[in-house]
Design a protein around this motif. Structure first.
Motif, PDB file in Angstrom:
ATOM      1  N   LEU A 251       0.827  -1.203   0.000  1.00  0.00           N
ATOM      2  CA  LEU A 251       0.000   0.000   0.000  1.00  0.00           C
ATOM      3  C   LEU A 251       0.865   1.258   0.000  1.00  0.00           C
ATOM      4  N   ALA A 252       1.955   1.227   0.759  1.00  0.00           N
ATOM      5  CA  ALA A 252       2.861   2.380   0.774  1.00  0.00           C
ATOM      6  C   ALA A 252       3.501   2.589  -0.595  1.00  0.00           C
ATOM      7  N   LEU A 253       3.870   1.499  -1.256  1.00  0.00           N
ATOM      8  CA  LEU A 253       4.449   1.611  -2.597  1.00  0.00           C
ATOM      9  C   LEU A 253       3.429   2.149  -3.592  1.00  0.00           C
ATOM     10  N   SER A 254       2.196   1.672  -3.503  1.00  0.00           N
ATOM     11  CA  SER A 254       1.150   2.162  -4.397  1.00  0.00           C
ATOM     12  C   SER A 254       0.867   3.642  -4.167  1.00  0.00           C
ATOM     13  N   TYR A 255       0.863   4.071  -2.910  1.00  0.00           N
ATOM     14  CA  TYR A 255       0.630   5.486  -2.621  1.00  0.00           C
ATOM     15  C   TYR A 255       1.777   6.340  -3.139  1.00  0.00           C
ATOM     16  N   THR A 256       3.001   5.852  -2.990  1.00  0.00           N
ATOM     17  CA  THR A 256       4.148   6.580  -3.540  1.00  0.00           C
ATOM     18  C   THR A 256       4.022   6.733  -5.047  1.00  0.00           C
ATOM     19  N   ALA A 257       3.604   5.675  -5.708  1.00  0.00           N
ATOM     20  CA  ALA A 257       3.412   5.755  -7.164  1.00  0.00           C
ATOM     21  C   ALA A 257       2.317   6.752  -7.517  1.00  0.00           C
ATOM     22  N   TYR A 258       1.261   6.794  -6.704  1.00  0.00           N
ATOM     23  CA  TYR A 258       0.180   7.750  -6.952  1.00  0.00           C
ATOM     24  C   TYR A 258       0.673   9.182  -6.832  1.00  0.00           C
ATOM     25  N   VAL A 259       1.503   9.443  -5.812  1.00  0.00           N
ATOM     26  CA  VAL A 259       2.052  10.787  -5.631  1.00  0.00           C
ATOM     27  C   VAL A 259       2.957  11.161  -6.799  1.00  0.00           C
ATOM     28  N   VAL A 260       3.809  10.229  -7.233  1.00  0.00           N
ATOM     29  CA  VAL A 260       4.708  10.501  -8.360  1.00  0.00           C
ATOM     30  C   VAL A 260       3.912  10.775  -9.630  1.00  0.00           C
TER      31      VAL A 260
END
Length: 307
Positions: A251-260
C-alpha cells in the motif's frame, strides 16, 4: 440510451447487477466467516498462540526482517528499472546485431522462474567454485526477471505511440536518441506507470521466495517463529503478522506511485512532452504537426538552458 463505451443498463439489468453484487458480497462474507471460525475452533486466537508477540525481542526481529526485505527490494527495483530501460532500448534498435541478442536475453530472463534463478545462483554456482551470498542471489534473480518484464512494458509503450511523434522529431533535426529520450520515453513511461508500479509490487512480494535459500527476510523469520515449539508454534499468528506487513508495504508503494504520477501530471515539462491529447484520433497530419511543435519547444528549451 448508450454511453461512449457501452450501453447504459436498463431497469432489469440494474436489478440483476445489484442481485449479483449482493450475492457476491454474501459469498465472500461466508468464506471469511468460515475461515475465522476455523481459526477460533483450532485455538489460533488463544493467548497461548499469541504469547510470543508479548516479547519486544520478537517485534525487533520482525523489524529487522522487514528491513532486510526492503533492502533486497530497493536494490532489485532500481536494478530492474535500469535493466528494463537498457533492454527496451536494445530491442528498439534498428541494428539487427543489437536487437536480436537483446531479444534473446529478454525472452530467456522472462522464461526462467524467479525461484529457479535464485536456487541456481545460490546452490548451483558453488559447484563451479563461485559462492554467492543469499542476499545477492535474491537481488540478481529479481533484477533479471523483473527487468526483462519492464523492458517489454517500456517497449510496448513506445511502440504504441503514433508514428507521427517520431517522424516529427526527425523533421526538426533530432536524432533517434534525442527522439527517444525527449519525445517517446516520457510519454511511454507516463502511460505505462500503473503497469510499472504493479510489476514493482510483484518484485516486492517475490522477495519472500528468498526464504528458500535461507535469506533472513520477513517470511523466513515468520516461518522460523511459527515452527518454534517453545513458544507454542504460532504459525498462523506469525503468518498473519507477516502478511499484514506485506500489505502495508504494498500500500505504501502504491501510494508513492500515486504521488509521483500526480507530480508528473502537474509538471509543465511533462505535460508538454508526455501529454497525449484527444488529437490522436485526428488525421496523421494533425498529429505530426502537434509532435513537431512539441519537439520544437523541447529544442528551444534545451538551447535556452544551454545558453
Amino acid at each position: 440510451m448508450s454511453s461512449v463505451l457501452y450501453d447504459v443498463p436498463g431497469p432489469r439489468a440494474v436489478v440483476r447487477n445489484r442481485i449479483l453484487g449482493i450475492v457476491t458480497i454474501l459469498v465472500v462474507l461466508v468464506l471469511v466467516g468460515f475461515v475465522v471460525y476455523r481459526f477460533w475452533v483450532t485455538g489460533q486466537f488463544s493467548a497461548e498462540k499469541w504469547y510470543a508477540f508479548t516479547f519486544v525481542r520478537i517485534w525487533e526481529q520482525f523489524g529487522l526482517a522487514t528491513l532486510r526485505t526492503l533492502a533486497a527490494f530497493a536494490v532489485a527495483a532500481v536494478g530492474a528499472i535500469a535493466l528494463g530501460f537498457v533492454l527496451a532500448i536494445g530491442r528498439l534498435s534498428d541494428h539487427a546485431w543489437v536487437r536480436m541478442p537483446i531479444t534473446g536475453v529478454t525472452e530467456v530472463f522472462r522464461a526462467i522462474p524467479v525461484l529457479i534463478f535464485m536456487i541456481f545462483l545460490y546452490y548451483g554456482l558453488p559447484v563451479i567454485g563461485i559462492k554467492m551470498p543469499s542476499y545477492w542471489a535474491v537481488v540478481i534473480a529479481l533484477i533479471a526477471y523483473n527487468g526483462s518484464v519492464l523492458a517489454e512494458v517500456i517497449r510496448a509503450g513506445v511502440e504504441s505511440l503514433p508514428r507521427g511523434q517520431r517522424e516529427a522529431g526527425y523533421a526538426v533535426g533530432l536524432r533517434k536518441a534525442g527522439v527517444l529520450r525527449l519525445i517517446l520515453l516520457p510519454q511511454a513511461i507516463r502511460a505505462m506507470m500503473p503497469v510499472i508500479i504493479s510489476q514493482l509490487v510483484v518484485c516486492l512480494k517475490d522477495t519472500a521466495l528468498g526464504f528458500i535459500i535461507t535469506y533472513p527476510e520477513l517470511l523466513y523469520f515468520a516461518r522460523l517463529l511459527g515452527s518454534n515449539a517453545v513458544l507454542g508454534s504460532p504459525l498462523i499468528p506469525a503468518a498473519l503478522v507477516a502478511g499484514t506487513i506485506y500489505v502495508a508495504l504494498c500500500l505504501a508503494l502504491s501510494y508513492t506511485a500515486y504521488v509521483v504520477e500526480r507530480r508528473l501530471r502537474r509538471s509543465p515539462r511533462t505535460v508538454a512532452v508526455a501529454g497525449v491529447p484527444a488529437a490522436l484520433d485526428a488525421p496523421t497530419t494533425a498529429t505530426e504537426t502537434l509532435a513537431a511543435q512539441r519537439a520544437s519547444d523541447i529544442i528551444r528549451d534545451r538551447d535556452a538552458g544551454g545558453s
